[in-house]
Design a protein around this motif. Structure first.
Motif, PDB file in Angstrom:
ATOM      1  N   LEU A 138       0.817  -1.221   0.000  1.00  0.00           N
ATOM      2  CA  LEU A 138       0.000   0.000   0.000  1.00  0.00           C
ATOM      3  C   LEU A 138       0.853   1.275   0.000  1.00  0.00           C
ATOM      4  CD1 LEU A 138      -2.772  -1.073   2.545  1.00  0.00           C
ATOM      5  CD2 LEU A 138      -2.961  -0.964   0.042  1.00  0.00           C
ATOM      6  N   GLY A 139       2.174   1.125   0.043  1.00  0.00           N
ATOM      7  CA  GLY A 139       3.054   2.295   0.015  1.00  0.00           C
ATOM      8  C   GLY A 139       3.022   3.113   1.295  1.00  0.00           C
ATOM      9  N   LEU A 140       2.836   2.457   2.418  1.00  0.00           N
ATOM     10  CA  LEU A 140       2.715   3.162   3.698  1.00  0.00           C
ATOM     11  C   LEU A 140       3.971   3.062   4.565  1.00  0.00           C
ATOM     12  CD1 LEU A 140      -0.937   2.073   4.607  1.00  0.00           C
ATOM     13  CD2 LEU A 140      -0.195   4.309   3.751  1.00  0.00           C
ATOM     14  N   GLN A 141       5.107   2.692   3.969  1.00  0.00           N
ATOM     15  CA  GLN A 141       6.329   2.503   4.739  1.00  0.00           C
ATOM     16  C   GLN A 141       6.759   3.750   5.496  1.00  0.00           C
ATOM     17  OE1 GLN A 141       5.684   1.920   1.509  1.00  0.00           O
ATOM     18  NE2 GLN A 141       7.335   0.770   0.558  1.00  0.00           N
ATOM     19  N   HIS A 142       6.447   4.922   4.976  1.00  0.00           N
ATOM     20  CA  HIS A 142       6.863   6.169   5.628  1.00  0.00           C
ATOM     21  C   HIS A 142       5.839   6.639   6.663  1.00  0.00           C
ATOM     22  CE1 HIS A 142      10.185   6.378   2.885  1.00  0.00           C
ATOM     23  NE2 HIS A 142       9.360   6.305   1.855  1.00  0.00           N
ATOM     24  N   THR A 143       4.714   5.949   6.717  1.00  0.00           N
ATOM     25  CA  THR A 143       3.648   6.314   7.646  1.00  0.00           C
ATOM     26  C   THR A 143       3.593   5.370   8.830  1.00  0.00           C
ATOM     27  OG1 THR A 143       2.323   7.230   5.847  1.00  0.00           O
ATOM     28  CG2 THR A 143       1.136   6.598   7.840  1.00  0.00           C
ATOM     29  N   VAL A 144       3.898   4.105   8.590  1.00  0.00           N
ATOM     30  CA  VAL A 144       3.781   3.066   9.611  1.00  0.00           C
ATOM     31  C   VAL A 144       5.116   2.864  10.312  1.00  0.00           C
ATOM     32  CG1 VAL A 144       3.367   0.601   9.989  1.00  0.00           C
ATOM     33  CG2 VAL A 144       1.889   1.895   8.425  1.00  0.00           C
ATOM     34  N   ARG A 145       5.052   2.837  11.644  1.00  0.00           N
ATOM     35  CA  ARG A 145       6.233   2.540  12.460  1.00  0.00           C
ATOM     36  C   ARG A 145       5.857   1.401  13.397  1.00  0.00           C
ATOM     37  NH1 ARG A 145       9.141   4.921  17.249  1.00  0.00           N
ATOM     38  NH2 ARG A 145       7.269   6.118  17.706  1.00  0.00           N
ATOM     39  N   VAL A 146       6.754   0.440  13.525  1.00  0.00           N
ATOM     40  CA  VAL A 146       6.510  -0.731  14.367  1.00  0.00           C
ATOM     41  C   VAL A 146       7.530  -0.766  15.493  1.00  0.00           C
ATOM     42  CG1 VAL A 146       6.389  -3.252  14.416  1.00  0.00           C
ATOM     43  CG2 VAL A 146       5.583  -2.007  12.388  1.00  0.00           C
ATOM     44  N   VAL A 147       7.027  -0.968  16.697  1.00  0.00           N
ATOM     45  CA  VAL A 147       7.866  -1.136  17.878  1.00  0.00           C
ATOM     46  C   VAL A 147       7.515  -2.505  18.457  1.00  0.00           C
ATOM     47  CG1 VAL A 147       8.361  -0.282  20.205  1.00  0.00           C
ATOM     48  CG2 VAL A 147       7.904   1.339  18.349  1.00  0.00           C
ATOM     49  N   ASP A 148       8.527  -3.325  18.726  1.00  0.00           N
ATOM     50  CA  ASP A 148       8.299  -4.653  19.273  1.00  0.00           C
ATOM     51  C   ASP A 148       7.688  -4.546  20.673  1.00  0.00           C
ATOM     52  OD1 ASP A 148       8.252  -7.393  19.261  1.00  0.00           O
ATOM     53  OD2 ASP A 148      10.420  -7.657  19.207  1.00  0.00           O
ATOM     54  N   TYR A 149       7.334  -5.692  21.237  1.00  0.00           N
ATOM     55  CA  TYR A 149       6.783  -5.711  22.590  1.00  0.00           C
ATOM     56  C   TYR A 149       7.626  -4.875  23.544  1.00  0.00           C
ATOM     57  CZ  TYR A 149       3.467  -9.428  21.572  1.00  0.00           C
ATOM     58  OH  TYR A 149       2.425 -10.144  21.075  1.00  0.00           O
ATOM     59  N   LEU A 150       6.944  -4.209  24.453  1.00  0.00           N
ATOM     60  CA  LEU A 150       7.603  -3.386  25.464  1.00  0.00           C
ATOM     61  C   LEU A 150       7.089  -3.784  26.837  1.00  0.00           C
ATOM     62  CD1 LEU A 150       7.172   0.160  23.852  1.00  0.00           C
ATOM     63  CD2 LEU A 150       9.288  -1.166  23.992  1.00  0.00           C
ATOM     64  N   PRO A 151       7.853  -3.523  27.886  1.00  0.00           N
ATOM     65  CA  PRO A 151       7.299  -3.676  29.233  1.00  0.00           C
ATOM     66  C   PRO A 151       6.047  -2.795  29.362  1.00  0.00           C
ATOM     67  CG  PRO A 151       9.676  -3.359  29.322  1.00  0.00           C
ATOM     68  CD  PRO A 151       9.256  -3.120  27.906  1.00  0.00           C
ATOM     69  N   HIS A 152       5.127  -3.237  30.198  1.00  0.00           N
ATOM     70  CA  HIS A 152       3.828  -2.575  30.295  1.00  0.00           C
ATOM     71  C   HIS A 152       3.925  -1.073  30.524  1.00  0.00           C
ATOM     72  CE1 HIS A 152      -0.053  -1.504  32.267  1.00  0.00           C
ATOM     73  NE2 HIS A 152      -0.487  -2.121  31.188  1.00  0.00           N
ATOM     74  N   LEU A 153       4.757  -0.644  31.456  1.00  0.00           N
ATOM     75  CA  LEU A 153       4.847   0.791  31.752  1.00  0.00           C
ATOM     76  C   LEU A 153       5.363   1.586  30.552  1.00  0.00           C
ATOM     77  CD1 LEU A 153       6.085   0.850  35.464  1.00  0.00           C
ATOM     78  CD2 LEU A 153       3.781   1.312  34.574  1.00  0.00           C
ATOM     79  N   GLU A 154       6.289   1.018  29.789  1.00  0.00           N
ATOM     80  CA  GLU A 154       6.782   1.698  28.590  1.00  0.00           C
ATOM     81  C   GLU A 154       5.690   1.781  27.527  1.00  0.00           C
ATOM     82  OE1 GLU A 154      10.643   0.456  27.068  1.00  0.00           O
ATOM     83  OE2 GLU A 154      11.161  -0.244  29.082  1.00  0.00           O
ATOM     84  N   CYS A 155       4.914   0.725  27.417  1.00  0.00           N
ATOM     85  CA  CYS A 155       3.803   0.731  26.459  1.00  0.00           C
ATOM     86  C   CYS A 155       2.776   1.798  26.844  1.00  0.00           C
ATOM     87  CB  CYS A 155       3.154  -0.652  26.403  1.00  0.00           C
ATOM     88  SG  CYS A 155       1.820  -0.760  25.190  1.00  0.00           S
ATOM     89  N   VAL A 156       2.436   1.863  28.115  1.00  0.00           N
ATOM     90  CA  VAL A 156       1.482   2.873  28.589  1.00  0.00           C
ATOM     91  C   VAL A 156       2.016   4.276  28.316  1.00  0.00           C
ATOM     92  CG1 VAL A 156       0.360   3.847  30.641  1.00  0.00           C
ATOM     93  CG2 VAL A 156       0.354   1.372  30.257  1.00  0.00           C
ATOM     94  N   ALA A 157       3.309   4.479  28.504  1.00  0.00           N
ATOM     95  CA  ALA A 157       3.907   5.789  28.219  1.00  0.00           C
ATOM     96  C   ALA A 157       3.739   6.134  26.741  1.00  0.00           C
ATOM     97  CB  ALA A 157       5.380   5.807  28.608  1.00  0.00           C
ATOM     98  N   LEU A 158       3.905   5.161  25.846  1.00  0.00           N
ATOM     99  CA  LEU A 158       3.684   5.417  24.417  1.00  0.00           C
ATOM    100  C   LEU A 158       2.224   5.719  24.120  1.00  0.00           C
ATOM    101  CD1 LEU A 158       5.878   2.969  22.301  1.00  0.00           C
ATOM    102  CD2 LEU A 158       5.882   5.450  22.282  1.00  0.00           C
ATOM    103  N   LEU A 159       1.314   5.021  24.790  1.00  0.00           N
ATOM    104  CA  LEU A 159      -0.117   5.306  24.602  1.00  0.00           C
ATOM    105  C   LEU A 159      -0.413   6.748  24.998  1.00  0.00           C
ATOM    106  CD1 LEU A 159      -1.817   2.056  26.011  1.00  0.00           C
ATOM    107  CD2 LEU A 159      -1.327   2.632  23.622  1.00  0.00           C
ATOM    108  N   ARG A 160       0.125   7.160  26.124  1.00  0.00           N
ATOM    109  CA  ARG A 160      -0.124   8.520  26.612  1.00  0.00           C
ATOM    110  C   ARG A 160       0.542   9.577  25.746  1.00  0.00           C
ATOM    111  NH1 ARG A 160       0.122   7.451  33.107  1.00  0.00           N
ATOM    112  NH2 ARG A 160      -1.945   6.525  33.216  1.00  0.00           N
ATOM    113  N   ALA A 161       1.594   9.199  25.041  1.00  0.00           N
ATOM    114  CA  ALA A 161       2.287  10.143  24.153  1.00  0.00           C
ATOM    115  C   ALA A 161       1.648  10.200  22.770  1.00  0.00           C
ATOM    116  CB  ALA A 161       3.763   9.756  24.033  1.00  0.00           C
ATOM    117  N   SER A 162       0.641   9.390  22.544  1.00  0.00           N
ATOM    118  CA  SER A 162      -0.038   9.358  21.248  1.00  0.00           C
ATOM    119  C   SER A 162      -1.193  10.348  21.238  1.00  0.00           C
ATOM    120  CB  SER A 162      -0.556   7.939  20.977  1.00  0.00           C
ATOM    121  OG  SER A 162       0.520   7.034  20.921  1.00  0.00           O
ATOM    122  N   ASP A 163      -1.690  10.610  20.045  1.00  0.00           N
ATOM    123  CA  ASP A 163      -2.819  11.527  19.911  1.00  0.00           C
ATOM    124  C   ASP A 163      -4.147  10.777  19.883  1.00  0.00           C
ATOM    125  OD1 ASP A 163      -1.285  14.042  19.567  1.00  0.00           O
ATOM    126  OD2 ASP A 163      -0.518  12.966  17.824  1.00  0.00           O
TER     127      ASP A 163
END
Length: 181
Positions: free
Chosen positions: A55-80
């Protein structure tokens, strides 16, 4: 605008319709490219990556592997915006409550039923999980709100209503009431 999905895709929970909607949105409105980032936190299968490339979305999609729960929550809170998808209304994934607790707007690709009601109660947008046109419109609407700085997460009383500690306390009281003489 960063839109984040945390978790794994399996069975009827796939990123396909979301990615197709994003692709169509950019095809119709090329000026929006570079203004949306789709972040996936967790296991992102090879077939999902192939779809991103096709679909040509390589510049739009970013993947981060599994994270510890608190780090994942921090990313959720840093999202829009936080998004989720389910194909049926049989279960109630814990993800929706994590998202509500993060205090961010939710884009739910969910069928009619309980999850749709909860997401809308939390001020989110719920659209049918396979309706690419509705998903595309929701993405466009969210971006407009984001750029006007008008994105809003759930009201505090909704966050408190679905807090795991509060829900567990209510369940304990219910069990205790069943054993009272």
């Amino acid at each position: 605008m960063r839109i984040t999905y945390a978790g794994v895709f399996w069975e009827d929970r796939v990123p396909d319709y979301f990615l197709r909607a994003l692709h169509e949105l950019f095809a119709e409105k090329p000026r929006l490219q570079g203004r949306i980032e789709a972040l996936f936190v967790g296991k992102f299968r090879e077939e999902n990556q192939r779809l991103v490339t096709r679909l040509g979305l390589q510049h739009t999609v970013r993947v981060v592997d599994y994270l510890p729960h608190l780090e994942c929550v921090a990313l959720l809170r840093a999202s829009d915006v936080l998004w989720m998808t389910v194909g049926d209304d049989v279960g109630s994934p814990g993800k929706v409550y994590e998202y509500i607790g993060a205090g961010k707007p939710i884009l739910g690709l969910v069928p009619e039923g309980y999850l749709k009601t909860v997401i809308e109660e939390a001020g989110g947008i719920a659209v049918p999980p396979r309706d690419v046109t509705a998903i595309k419109q929701a993405l466009d609407d969210l971006l407009v709100l984001h750029e006007k700085r008008q994105l809003k997460g759930p009201r505090q009383e909704v966050v408190e209503k679905y807090d795991r500690v509060a829900l567990t306390g209510a369940l304990v009281k219910l069990f205790e009431s069943l054993f009272e003489p």
